[in-house]
Design a protein around this motif. Structure first.
Motif, PDB file in Angstrom:
ATOM      1  N   ALA A   1       0.794  -1.037  -0.043  1.00 55.62           N
ATOM      2  CA  ALA A   1       0.036  -0.093  -0.002  1.00 55.62           C
ATOM      3  C   ALA A   1       0.750   1.259  -0.003  1.00 55.62           C
ATOM      4  N   LEU A   2       0.791   2.308  -1.040  1.00 57.39           N
ATOM      5  CA  LEU A   2       1.575   3.261  -1.074  1.00 57.39           C
ATOM      6  C   LEU A   2       0.598   4.454  -1.070  1.00 57.39           C
ATOM      7  N   PHE A   3       0.707   5.169   0.185  1.00 54.61           N
ATOM      8  CA  PHE A   3      -0.153   6.345   0.592  1.00 54.61           C
ATOM      9  C   PHE A   3       0.428   7.847   0.071  1.00 54.61           C
ATOM     10  N   ASN A   4      -0.370   8.771   0.106  1.00 58.62           N
ATOM     11  CA  ASN A   4      -0.064   9.962  -0.120  1.00 58.62           C
ATOM     12  C   ASN A   4       1.328  10.611   0.516  1.00 58.62           C
ATOM     13  N   GLY A   5       1.901  11.349  -0.040  1.00 60.14           N
ATOM     14  CA  GLY A   5       3.347  12.015   0.767  1.00 60.14           C
ATOM     15  C   GLY A   5       4.582  10.918   0.139  1.00 60.14           C
TER      16      GLY A   5
ATOM     17  N   PHE B   1       4.167   1.459   3.937  1.00 59.74           N
ATOM     18  CA  PHE B   1       4.770   2.630   4.135  1.00 59.74           C
ATOM     19  C   PHE B   1       3.551   3.622   4.925  1.00 59.74           C
ATOM     20  N   THR B   2       4.317   4.286   5.978  1.00 61.14           N
ATOM     21  CA  THR B   2       3.128   5.161   6.673  1.00 61.14           C
ATOM     22  C   THR B   2       3.199   6.517   5.907  1.00 61.14           C
TER      23      THR B   2
ATOM     24  N   ASP C   1      -0.250  17.808   7.051  1.00 60.47           N
ATOM     25  CA  ASP C   1       0.027  17.302   8.215  1.00 60.47           C
ATOM     26  C   ASP C   1       0.748  15.925   8.121  1.00 60.47           C
ATOM     27  N   LEU C   2       0.795  15.610   6.974  1.00 60.47           N
ATOM     28  CA  LEU C   2       1.497  14.238   6.502  1.00 60.47           C
ATOM     29  C   LEU C   2       2.920  14.205   6.338  1.00 60.47           C
ATOM     30  N   LEU C   3       3.846  13.370   6.617  1.00 60.29           N
ATOM     31  CA  LEU C   3       5.108  13.584   6.497  1.00 60.29           C
ATOM     32  C   LEU C   3       5.638  12.894   4.990  1.00 60.29           C
ATOM     33  N   PRO C   4       6.291  13.462   4.309  1.00 62.61           N
ATOM     34  CA  PRO C   4       6.676  12.879   2.862  1.00 62.61           C
ATOM     35  C   PRO C   4       7.822  11.684   3.285  1.00 62.61           C
ATOM     36  N   THR C   5       7.758  10.917   2.409  1.00 60.46           N
ATOM     37  CA  THR C   5       8.759   9.747   2.500  1.00 60.46           C
ATOM     38  C   THR C   5       9.389   9.767   0.946  1.00 60.46           C
TER      39      THR C   5
ATOM     40  N   THR D   1       8.861  -2.122   6.990  1.00 60.50           N
ATOM     41  CA  THR D   1       7.987  -1.192   7.537  1.00 60.50           C
ATOM     42  C   THR D   1       8.748   0.112   7.084  1.00 60.50           C
ATOM     43  N   ILE D   2       8.279   1.182   6.449  1.00 61.22           N
ATOM     44  CA  ILE D   2       9.007   2.312   6.490  1.00 61.22           C
ATOM     45  C   ILE D   2       8.346   3.445   7.178  1.00 61.22           C
ATOM     46  N   VAL D   3       8.698   4.077   8.297  1.00 61.31           N
ATOM     47  CA  VAL D   3       7.933   4.995   8.837  1.00 61.31           C
ATOM     48  C   VAL D   3       8.252   6.439   8.106  1.00 61.31           C
ATOM     49  N   CYS D   4       7.279   7.238   8.150  1.00 60.42           N
ATOM     50  CA  CYS D   4       6.870   8.344   7.218  1.00 60.42           C
ATOM     51  C   CYS D   4       7.980   9.490   7.709  1.00 60.42           C
TER      52      CYS D   4
END
Length: 186
Positions: free
Chosen positions: A61-65, A80-81, A96-100, A113-116
């Motif tokens: 799952a690939l989320f915004n950012g 990916f968070t 408010d979201l942190l980019p990765t 697991t890749i924390v944002c």
């Protein structure tokens, strides 16, 4: 491009020769480069950017950012968070979201697991099941929870010896600007 009949691809920004397989879902606005492979049950949110020749294995799952460079491998069930401290009752904006960022040539192992908020450097290698909570320098091989540095990897995918030489013939040196390594001929 190819979209499996059981996939849902709502983006009009999919590169040539990219394949989207069964039960994958790519939201409108997602940008997917050329020659990518989006495997079964993958999810790509609307503000995700994938470079060329990216492999997204099953159940990722690939989320915004999230921004992914070229020639990146995302192993099965990688996580990916994008929210460092989520609460169901607190609705956050995109700001408010942190980019990765995953740089060119990196490999993310299965169930990692890749924390944002982190950057994974070029040709870095994240072992299966690893939890990444801080930046990973170019060429670094990290494993464990939390991730710890155990060696260096060549762009060809082989682990480097103590002299930073690879069996493929490439020699590497320290890159003081990134804390990682770079091929001597780069």
């Amino acid at each position: 491009m190819f979209v499996h009949p059981a996939a849902l691809c709502e983006s009009d920004q999919i590169g040539p020769r990219t394949r989207v397989w069964a039960f994958a879902h790519v939201l409108p606005g997602a940008v997917v480069g050329a020659d990518c492979n989006i495997c079964d049950h993958a999810f790509v949110e609307s503000r995700v950017r994938l470079g060329d020749r990216v492999t997204v294995k099953n159940n990722v799952a690939l989320f915004n950012g999230l921004t992914v460079g070229d020639d990146v491998f995302l192993g099965p069930n990688a996580v990916f968070t994008n929210d460092y401290n989520p609460r169901a009752s607190v609705k956050k904006t995109e700001d408010d979201l942190l980019p990765t960022v995953i740089r060119d040539g990196a490999t993310i192992g299965a169930n990692a697991t890749i924390v944002c908020g982190v950057t994974i450097g070029e040709n870095a290698f994240i072992g299966a099941g690893t939890v990444v909570i801080r930046d990973v320098p170019p060429g670094a091989m990290v494993v464990g929870n939390p991730a710890r540095h155990i060696g260096w990897m060549c762009a060809c995918g082989r682990r480097l010896d103590a002299d930073l030489a690879c069996a493929c013939g490439t020699h590497h040196g320290a890159d003081p600007t990134t804390g990682g390594i770079v091929a001597d001929d780069a």
